[in-house]
Design a protein around this motif. Structure first.
Motif, PDB file in Angstrom:
ATOM      1  N   VAL A 123       3.976  -4.919   2.574  1.00  0.00           N
ATOM      2  CA  VAL A 123       3.805  -3.507   2.866  1.00  0.00           C
ATOM      3  C   VAL A 123       4.499  -2.696   1.774  1.00  0.00           C
ATOM      4  O   VAL A 123       5.474  -3.164   1.182  1.00  0.00           O
ATOM      5  N   ILE A 124       3.979  -1.516   1.489  1.00  0.00           N
ATOM      6  CA  ILE A 124       4.641  -0.625   0.540  1.00  0.00           C
ATOM      7  C   ILE A 124       5.561   0.279   1.347  1.00  0.00           C
ATOM      8  O   ILE A 124       5.129   0.958   2.270  1.00  0.00           O
ATOM      9  N   ARG A 125       6.828   0.258   0.990  1.00  0.00           N
ATOM     10  CA  ARG A 125       7.838   1.063   1.685  1.00  0.00           C
ATOM     11  C   ARG A 125       8.312   2.172   0.751  1.00  0.00           C
ATOM     12  O   ARG A 125       8.172   2.073  -0.454  1.00  0.00           O
ATOM     13  N   LYS A 126       8.907   3.202   1.351  1.00  0.00           N
ATOM     14  CA  LYS A 126       9.408   4.332   0.572  1.00  0.00           C
ATOM     15  C   LYS A 126      10.822   4.668   1.004  1.00  0.00           C
ATOM     16  O   LYS A 126      11.136   4.652   2.199  1.00  0.00           O
ATOM     17  N   LEU A 127      11.667   4.968   0.023  1.00  0.00           N
ATOM     18  CA  LEU A 127      13.051   5.387   0.243  1.00  0.00           C
ATOM     19  C   LEU A 127      13.248   6.761  -0.374  1.00  0.00           C
ATOM     20  O   LEU A 127      12.694   7.038  -1.436  1.00  0.00           O
ATOM     21  N   GLN A 128      14.048   7.583   0.246  1.00  0.00           N
ATOM     22  CA  GLN A 128      14.436   8.860  -0.348  1.00  0.00           C
ATOM     23  C   GLN A 128      15.856   8.704  -0.879  1.00  0.00           C
ATOM     24  O   GLN A 128      16.768   8.378  -0.119  1.00  0.00           O
ATOM     25  N   VAL A 129      16.041   8.915  -2.172  1.00  0.00           N
ATOM     26  CA  VAL A 129      17.349   8.794  -2.814  1.00  0.00           C
ATOM     27  C   VAL A 129      17.519   9.954  -3.791  1.00  0.00           C
ATOM     28  O   VAL A 129      16.694  10.143  -4.671  1.00  0.00           O
ATOM     29  N   ALA A 130      18.589  10.719  -3.610  1.00  0.00           N
ATOM     30  CA  ALA A 130      18.898  11.837  -4.502  1.00  0.00           C
ATOM     31  C   ALA A 130      17.690  12.756  -4.692  1.00  0.00           C
ATOM     32  O   ALA A 130      17.398  13.193  -5.805  1.00  0.00           O
ATOM     33  N   GLY A 131      16.952  13.010  -3.612  1.00  0.00           N
ATOM     34  CA  GLY A 131      15.799  13.896  -3.683  1.00  0.00           C
ATOM     35  C   GLY A 131      14.565  13.286  -4.315  1.00  0.00           C
ATOM     36  O   GLY A 131      13.579  13.979  -4.548  1.00  0.00           O
ATOM     37  N   GLN A 132      14.586  11.981  -4.607  1.00  0.00           N
ATOM     38  CA  GLN A 132      13.455  11.295  -5.231  1.00  0.00           C
ATOM     39  C   GLN A 132      12.908  10.247  -4.271  1.00  0.00           C
ATOM     40  O   GLN A 132      13.646   9.683  -3.469  1.00  0.00           O
ATOM     41  N   THR A 133      11.610   9.961  -4.387  1.00  0.00           N
ATOM     42  CA  THR A 133      10.984   8.925  -3.577  1.00  0.00           C
ATOM     43  C   THR A 133      10.851   7.656  -4.394  1.00  0.00           C
ATOM     44  O   THR A 133      10.265   7.667  -5.477  1.00  0.00           O
ATOM     45  N   ILE A 134      11.414   6.584  -3.876  1.00  0.00           N
ATOM     46  CA  ILE A 134      11.286   5.271  -4.508  1.00  0.00           C
ATOM     47  C   ILE A 134      10.324   4.461  -3.649  1.00  0.00           C
ATOM     48  O   ILE A 134      10.522   4.304  -2.450  1.00  0.00           O
ATOM     49  N   CYS A 135       9.265   3.967  -4.264  1.00  0.00           N
ATOM     50  CA  CYS A 135       8.290   3.127  -3.578  1.00  0.00           C
ATOM     51  C   CYS A 135       8.535   1.682  -3.992  1.00  0.00           C
ATOM     52  O   CYS A 135       8.893   1.422  -5.142  1.00  0.00           O
ATOM     53  N   PHE A 136       8.335   0.758  -3.057  1.00  0.00           N
ATOM     54  CA  PHE A 136       8.481  -0.651  -3.426  1.00  0.00           C
ATOM     55  C   PHE A 136       7.622  -1.520  -2.529  1.00  0.00           C
ATOM     56  O   PHE A 136       7.280  -1.147  -1.408  1.00  0.00           O
ATOM     57  N   LEU A 137       7.260  -2.672  -3.055  1.00  0.00           N
ATOM     58  CA  LEU A 137       6.463  -3.641  -2.330  1.00  0.00           C
ATOM     59  C   LEU A 137       7.408  -4.585  -1.611  1.00  0.00           C
ATOM     60  O   LEU A 137       8.181  -5.302  -2.245  1.00  0.00           O
ATOM     61  N   SER A 138       7.354  -4.557  -0.298  1.00  0.00           N
ATOM     62  CA  SER A 138       8.197  -5.430   0.518  1.00  0.00           C
ATOM     63  C   SER A 138       7.333  -6.574   1.027  1.00  0.00           C
ATOM     64  O   SER A 138       6.315  -6.348   1.675  1.00  0.00           O
ATOM     65  N   VAL A 139       7.749  -7.799   0.709  1.00  0.00           N
ATOM     66  CA  VAL A 139       6.982  -8.978   1.087  1.00  0.00           C
ATOM     67  C   VAL A 139       7.837  -9.849   1.995  1.00  0.00           C
ATOM     68  O   VAL A 139       8.949 -10.216   1.634  1.00  0.00           O
ATOM     69  N   ALA A 140       7.317 -10.172   3.163  1.00  0.00           N
ATOM     70  CA  ALA A 140       8.022 -11.036   4.107  1.00  0.00           C
ATOM     71  C   ALA A 140       7.713 -12.486   3.762  1.00  0.00           C
ATOM     72  O   ALA A 140       6.937 -13.158   4.421  1.00  0.00           O
ATOM     73  N   ASP A 141       8.298 -12.951   2.666  1.00  0.00           N
ATOM     74  CA  ASP A 141       8.033 -14.309   2.199  1.00  0.00           C
ATOM     75  C   ASP A 141       9.252 -14.797   1.448  1.00  0.00           C
ATOM     76  O   ASP A 141       9.739 -14.130   0.533  1.00  0.00           O
ATOM     77  N   ASP A 142       9.747 -15.943   1.814  1.00  0.00           N
ATOM     78  CA  ASP A 142      10.925 -16.495   1.152  1.00  0.00           C
ATOM     79  C   ASP A 142      10.665 -16.858  -0.306  1.00  0.00           C
ATOM     80  O   ASP A 142      11.590 -17.026  -1.084  1.00  0.00           O
ATOM     81  N   ASP A 143       9.387 -17.011  -0.673  1.00  0.00           N
ATOM     82  CA  ASP A 143       9.046 -17.375  -2.044  1.00  0.00           C
ATOM     83  C   ASP A 143       8.995 -16.178  -2.991  1.00  0.00           C
ATOM     84  O   ASP A 143       8.771 -16.345  -4.178  1.00  0.00           O
TER      85      ASP A 143
END
Length: 181
Positions: A123-143
């Motif tokens: 899933v693509i998740r989003k974080l708000q940090v210092a007024g900026q949006t950081i997007c990242f790909l979160s994968v539920a996989d140990d590999d």
């Protein structure tokens, strides 16, 4: 079966002259590299297919919005593992156009990930940090030892293999050691 997601980071193409030039400080001259005669044609065909599928002109809508100079920040430490904490940074020439393009690409990725459902585990998740949006790909996989991340500020695109490394950049480096536009 496992589903794999590929993220491509596109960098500006060099002219034949630039490719031919040697970096005399290294042992390898780029003119020594051998390319298949049809490699350029195959690349153009693959690029056209990707652009048609995505609805984005990668050269103008993505690469055309970026400066020619990229900086790579690599933390001190073990040479074999410090690359995981690396952050690539590039000045943006047209933030509005790039924001629109990244939005379309992210929407497309989210659509494809939702089709995979729970089987895909990404899933693509989003974080708000210092007024900026950081997007990242979160994968539920140990590999999958990393979570590719990106953040577009008003004048800079920051990418990294982990959201933690991208998170460090916007607040800490405002105007410091960034590539010239």
């Amino acid at each position: 079966s496992r589903n794999f997601i590929l993220f491509f980071f596109f960098f500006k193409q060099k002219t034949a002259y630039e490719i031919y030039q040697c970096d005399w400080s290294s042992d390898v001259c780029s003119s020594d590299l051998k390319f298949q005669p049809k490699a350029g044609e195959q690349f153009e065909e693959a690029l056209w297919k990707a652009e048609t599928e995505l609805g984005v002109n990668l050269r103008t809508d993505l690469l055309g919005t970026l400066s020619d100079v990229w900086l790579l920040y690599v933390p001190k430490g073990d040479v074999l593992t410090s690359w995981i904490g690396a952050t690539a940074v590039v000045k943006v020439k047209d933030a509005a156009k790039l924001r629109e393009t990244l939005g379309r690409l992210t929407e497309r990725a989210e659509m494809e990930l939702s089709r995979a459902g729970r089987r895909g585990g990404a899933v693509i998740r989003k974080l708000q940090v210092a007024g900026q949006t950081i997007c990242f790909l979160s994968v539920a996989d140990d590999d999958m030892p990393f979570a590719p991340a990106w953040c577009l500020t008003d004048d800079t695109l920051v990418v990294g293999l982990m959201p933690q490394t991208v998170k460090e950049f916007p607040g800490r480096h405002q105007g410091h050691n960034q590539p010239a536009g």
